[in-house]
Scaffold this active site. Structure first.
Site, PDB file in Angstrom:
ATOM      1  N   ASP A   8      48.919  91.302  63.605  1.00 28.70           N
ATOM      2  CA  ASP A   8      49.682  92.064  62.602  1.00 28.70           C
ATOM      3  C   ASP A   8      49.056  93.415  62.217  1.00 28.70           C
ATOM      4  OD1 ASP A   8      49.690  89.155  62.421  1.00 28.70           O
ATOM      5  OD2 ASP A   8      51.089  89.324  60.748  1.00 28.70           O
ATOM      6  N   GLU A  39      54.920  93.784  62.117  1.00 32.71           N
ATOM      7  CA  GLU A  39      55.789  93.558  60.953  1.00 32.71           C
ATOM      8  C   GLU A  39      55.280  94.183  59.646  1.00 32.71           C
ATOM      9  OE1 GLU A  39      56.714  90.130  58.976  1.00 32.71           O
ATOM     10  OE2 GLU A  39      54.671  89.502  58.620  1.00 32.71           O
ATOM     11  N   ASN A  40      53.993  94.541  59.592  1.00 37.73           N
ATOM     12  CA  ASN A  40      53.463  95.181  58.383  1.00 37.73           C
ATOM     13  C   ASN A  40      52.982  96.605  58.658  1.00 37.73           C
ATOM     14  OD1 ASN A  40      52.136  92.008  58.106  1.00 37.73           O
ATOM     15  ND2 ASN A  40      53.560  92.755  56.550  1.00 37.73           N
ATOM     16  N   ASN A  67      58.529  87.621  58.811  1.00 37.66           N
ATOM     17  CA  ASN A  67      59.315  87.541  57.575  1.00 37.66           C
ATOM     18  C   ASN A  67      59.599  88.917  56.962  1.00 37.66           C
ATOM     19  OD1 ASN A  67      56.381  87.172  57.258  1.00 37.66           O
ATOM     20  ND2 ASN A  67      56.798  87.273  55.080  1.00 37.66           N
ATOM     21  N   HIS A  68      58.803  89.936  57.327  1.00 36.92           N
ATOM     22  CA  HIS A  68      59.019  91.283  56.773  1.00 36.92           C
ATOM     23  C   HIS A  68      59.922  92.154  57.641  1.00 36.92           C
ATOM     24  CE1 HIS A  68      56.452  91.148  53.247  1.00 36.92           C
ATOM     25  NE2 HIS A  68      55.541  90.497  53.951  1.00 36.92           N
ATOM     26  N   HIS A 184      47.013  86.888  58.504  1.00 37.25           N
ATOM     27  CA  HIS A 184      46.131  88.053  58.501  1.00 37.25           C
ATOM     28  C   HIS A 184      44.651  87.677  58.536  1.00 37.25           C
ATOM     29  CE1 HIS A 184      49.443  90.864  56.669  1.00 37.25           C
ATOM     30  NE2 HIS A 184      49.853  90.160  57.710  1.00 37.25           N
TER      31      HIS A 184
END
Ligand code: FE2
Length: 265
Positions: A8, A39-40, A67-68, A184
């Site tokens: 991530d 995604e982040n 999910n993001h 993470h």
């Protein structure tokens, strides 16, 4: 065949550390396929088309999310700009395959490396301590029935170690690698399972480690100390790129080795 999977990417610090290291890692290990969980990547929340393009410029073949995925709404238009059979970059940005039905985008990408090896990347999301999705265990069974490639990488974006370990066993011998994302925090349990599937519960964030999973630590501490919700800002300090390097037989898709990578400034 060597596959590099980068955990991530979190915010600007994550993008910078990946930019610093991904080129030399790909060259040193003669990487054939590069997948990045993005995604982040946009300030800790989602990924924009512009940032996706930047990660492709750095050498990514496929980007995964979690999910993001819908945090940056412009990504929806980007995903909708291509058809299912496209090989364009916008088609190579995946969202979890087991989201509720009818949503934009795709959870599976099938392509071929420069050397001509067919591969598939599958993005799925867990359900334990996460928002509602369809059952990932049955969803992946269904997905695998439709895939011809032998080399198959699964990004399992999930919170609970139990659910992730269970998915590793569920897919052992059926895919090349099951690599966890979302927490993470890198785990030290990388191994090749008996059936030939490389597994790691969580590859870890590529982002600032002087933080609470990427967020400015004082802001998170305040939330724990007061119970009051405040704005979260991405942290900057102590960036590291976390990744897993999987070696596999391109003919059978069986993994022979998995190595953890963690590189700082
Ligand atoms: Fe996540």
């Amino acid at each position: 065949m060597n596959i590099l999977f980068v955990g991530d990417v979190f915010g600007n610090a994550g993008r910078k550390i990946v930019q610093e290291h991904i080129g030399h890692v790909r060259r040193a290990h003669e990487v054939d396929l590069t997948v990045i969980n993005a995604e982040n990547a946009a300030g800790g929340f989602g990924v924009t088309p512009q940032i996706a393009e930047h990660l492709f410029d750095l050498g990514a073949d496929v980007l995964t999310t979690g999910n993001h995925v819908w945090d940056k709404r412009e990504l929806i238009e980007y995903m909708n700009s291509v058809s299912a059979d496209s090989q364009e970059r916008a088609r190579r940005v995946l969202r979890p395959a087991n989201l509720l039905p009818g949503l934009p985008g795709y959870g599976v990408f099938e392509g071929a490396t420069e050397g001509g090896v067919a591969y598939a990347v599958i993005n799925i999301m867990g359900r334990v301590f996460m928002n509602a999705t369809n059952d990932p265990f049955h969803a992946i069974n269904e997905i695998l029935r439709g895939i011809q490639a032998k080399v198959i990488l699964v990004d399992f974006h999930a919170e609970a170690t139990s659910e992730k370990v269970a998915m590793g066993w569920h897919l052992d011998g059926r895919v090349t690698a099951v690599l966890g994302t979302h927490t993470h925090i890198p785990t030290a349990d990388q191994r090749v399972l008996p059936g030939g599937t490389a597994y790691q519960t969580d590859v870890g964030m590529s982002g600032p480690y002087d933080s609470v999973i990427g967020v400015e630590k004082e802001l998170v501490l305040q939330r724990f100390l007061t119970g009051m919700a405040g704005k979260f800002e991405p942290a900057k300090g102590n960036p590291k790129m976390c990744a897993a390097l999987v070696t596999c037989d391109p003919a059978s898709g069986r993994a022979s080795e998995i190595q953890r990578i963690m590189l700082g400034e």
